[in-house]
Design an enzyme around this catalytic site. Structure first.
Site, mmCIF file in Angstrom:
data_model
loop_
_atom_site.group_PDB
_atom_site.id
_atom_site.type_symbol
_atom_site.label_atom_id
_atom_site.label_comp_id
_atom_site.label_asym_id
_atom_site.label_seq_id
_atom_site.Cartn_x
_atom_site.Cartn_y
_atom_site.Cartn_z
ATOM 1 N N LYS A 32 27.202 -53.855 -99.536
ATOM 2 C CA LYS A 32 27.704 -54.732 -100.597
ATOM 3 C C LYS A 32 26.842 -55.990 -100.655
ATOM 4 C CE LYS A 32 32.219 -56.790 -101.942
ATOM 5 N NZ LYS A 32 33.643 -56.886 -101.551
ATOM 6 N N SER B 176 37.042 -55.746 -105.165
ATOM 7 C CA SER B 176 35.733 -56.249 -105.552
ATOM 8 C C SER B 176 34.571 -55.356 -105.110
ATOM 9 C CB SER B 176 35.523 -57.650 -104.968
ATOM 10 O OG SER B 176 35.466 -57.607 -103.558
ATOM 11 N N SER C 72 39.994 -55.366 -101.356
ATOM 12 C CA SER C 72 38.704 -55.115 -102.010
ATOM 13 C C SER C 72 37.944 -53.894 -101.512
ATOM 14 C CB SER C 72 37.798 -56.344 -101.883
ATOM 15 O OG SER C 72 38.157 -57.294 -102.848
#
Lengths: 100, 483
Positions: free
Chosen positions: B80, B155, B179
């Protein structure tokens, strides 16, 4: 709990956010429903309850020691400066108004 | 044989060990998939094709030499965009960090690389991990792999799509209020949020430091266990990491494949009887519960109070920490700086231009909840209710081994559907946030595959008991695969 646009503008100043009028208005409106929702915690009976704190995992303080980095790492850090004067970080003056 | 980009990490390990496939072939298969799909899905913000192929070559050489580093050696994975990888751009999905180059490695990514994993690239995310749809990325939204009109969740939406669309074999996400689990649920993959303190946060861009945790996003339970085993552990650079006994994969293998006898599962009535759960979600998750029961687990309804309050606590504590953590983005040492202005204006204009609206909304919310006159009614009160929520989990875990809920109240929603209603977006997290508020581990795993929008089931464990979470998930996974 509702906040006025002026109160939001004051928070924006505290948080160092230069927001135009229309964003202040939008945020003022959003805050209405969000604060109403989160306000429900004030109805919980918290008599005699201590605030939660994360149990410390470490053994107190560690010595405040500088550690060396290699030249490549140093250069990466310097390269991220928004403005450089040689190897120094250039920043706006605290007491002066710069000439545009 | 399945194409190499579609297999699991465990399957790839076997092929590598048997000499049937090379790391270079695995890596090339993923890069080809990225090339053909990512224009439409936008899971990646940057792909490191040359570095990945070079790392794959090195891994293949190690295997030829008989020096395989770990189960992850030669496995192509994605990270990420909020985890530092030295020398590579890292922006947390924000304009304020456009062009920022990581000066050092995050511990989790360093551990992946030391294990021989091949890093394919960095994935898209809501700005500073604030959002449940990946629409709040400054670099454009990620699309759901089954329907480009829908969001993948967030997210960690980029990582979820990269895994679900077979652009990598596994990925890292980060989870502050859901997330990892919510996008895993929406994309039909496995996403594990470890116990707070299990995985080092060093080099993870902080959103809410007391809640953030890095974890694996994978195609199967075993892969999640392999990645957790690699990235876990106490770290002198993160004083909140725990010296608790590490998670061991052998614990996962010790439970026989279809036997959950003696396992007691709690079903909180506050979650299962909550209004507003989509009927498809209820049907699919209840079918999965029936499989758990068939495998021998004992199901009991439990009382887990403060379900609604947990979301309120989260949306106070998180913005408070956000307002403090994001104060570092002031245009001085790194990130965007507006030039030629007096000091105050430099701060205020750099921040207002660099941050997106959701980030600023949360900074202001935190500034309010910490301000003189309100801090007791909001921040301090929330910390007290947090203590009650942890106690509620402790009481529940005196009775049961696992707590199970749906991961999300609904399946993937349409792009733009909740973008102008922040509270509706926040309510997405209603089943996931209390896990972070309590600090316990939880996995989201896909229910029965029926070709429609995926539905996730959430299995929540005791503090540092990832072994029970993963072994129950593994049994359910194999039962569902039989159908």
């Amino acid at each position: 709990m509702k906040l006025s646009k002026e109160e939001i503008a004051h928070l924006a100043k505290l948080a160092r956010l230069d927001l135009p009028e229309e964003k202040l208005e939008k945020i003022t409106k959003d805050f209405g429903s969000i604060l109403e929702y989160v306000g429900r915690i004030q109805k919980v009976d918290i008599q005699g309850i201590e605030p939660f704190t994360m149990p410390a995992k470490s053994e107190g303080w560690r010595p405040d020691e500088a550690f060396e980095v290699d030249e490549a790492t140093r250069e990466l850090i310097l390269a991220n400066f928004p403005e450089r004067a040689g190897d120094l970080l250039a920043a706006p003056g605290v007491f002066e108004t710069p000439k545009k | 044989m399945k194409p190499l980009n579609e297999i699991t990490i465990a399957e790839a390990r076997k092929l590598l060990d048997e000499g049937v496939a090379t790391s270079k072939e695995l890596t090339q298969a993923c890069l080809t998939q990225i090339q053909s799909l990512d224009g439409a899905l936008h899971a990646f913000l940057e792909v490191y094709a040359d570095d990945a192929l070079a790392a794959a070559d090195q891994s293949d050489q190690r295997r030829t030499d008989g020096n395989v580093l770990s189960k992850l050696d030669g496995i192509p994975v994605a990270i990420k965009d909020n985890m530092l990888l030295q020398g590579k751009a890292c922006t947390a999905g924000s304009k304020i960090l456009q062009g920022h180059i990581a000066a050092y490695n995050s511990t989790a990514v360093r551990k992946l690389m030391e294990a021989g994993a091949v890093i394919l690239g960095r994935t898209n995310m809501d700005e500073f991990a604030m959002g449940s749809s990946t629409e709040h990325s400054a670099y454009g939204p990620t699309k759901h792999p089954r329907d480009p009109e829908r969001v993948p969740g967030g997210s960690s939406g980029g990582s979820a799509v990269a895994v679900a669309a077979n652009m990598c074999l596994g990925a890292l996400g980060s989870d502050t209020g859901g997330s990892i689990r919510q996008p895993a649920s929406m994309c039909g993959i496995f996403g594990l949020k470890p116990t707070y303190g299990r995985v080092s946060r060093y080099g993870l861009m902080a959103m809410a430091s007391s809640l953030d945790q890095i974890g694996p996003m994978t195609k199967c339970v075993e892969d999640a266990a392999i990645i957790l085993d690699t990235i876990q552990g106490q770290d002198p650079s993160d004083q909140t990491t725990s010296d608790t006994e590490p998670f061991r994969i052998s614990k996962l293998e010790s439970r026989s494949s279809n036997d959950l006898k003696g396992l007691k599962i709690g079903l909180p009535k506050q979650a299962w009887q909550a209004g507003g759960i989509e009927s498809r979600v209820l049907e699919n998750t209840k079918a999965a519960l029936a499989e758990l029961e068939k495998a021998g687990a004992e199901m009991v309804e439990i009382d887990l109070p403060y379900a609604d309050e947990a979301l309120a606590v989260y949306y106070i504590l998180m913005p408070c920490e956000v307002s403090a953590n994001l104060a570092r983005f002031d245009g001085m040492r790194y990130g965007l700086r507006k030039q030629g202005l007096p000091l105050f204006e430099t701060y205020a204009q750099s921040r207002a231009e660099g941050f997106g609206d959701e980030v600023m909304r949360r900074i202001l919310l935190g500034t309010f909840a910490l301000s003189s006159g309100y801090i007791d009614a909001y921040y301090v009160c929330a910390k007290k209710v947090q203590a009650l929520i942890r106690q509620a989990y402790e009481r529940a875990f005196n009775e049961v081994d696992l707590i199970v809920t749906p991961t999300c109240p609904a399946t993937a929603f349409r792009l733009g559907e909740k973008l102008n209603d922040p509270l509706a977006m926040y309510l997405e997290d209603v089943f996931t946030v209390s896990v972070n508020v309590a600090g316990v581990p939880a996995i989201s795993m896909p229910c029965q595959e029926d070709g429609g929008m995926p539905v996730g089931l959430q299995l929540i464990g005791k503090w540092f008991d990832e072994a029970t979470v993963l072994s129950a998930a593994k049994v359910l996974e194999s039962e569902l695969a039989k159908q």
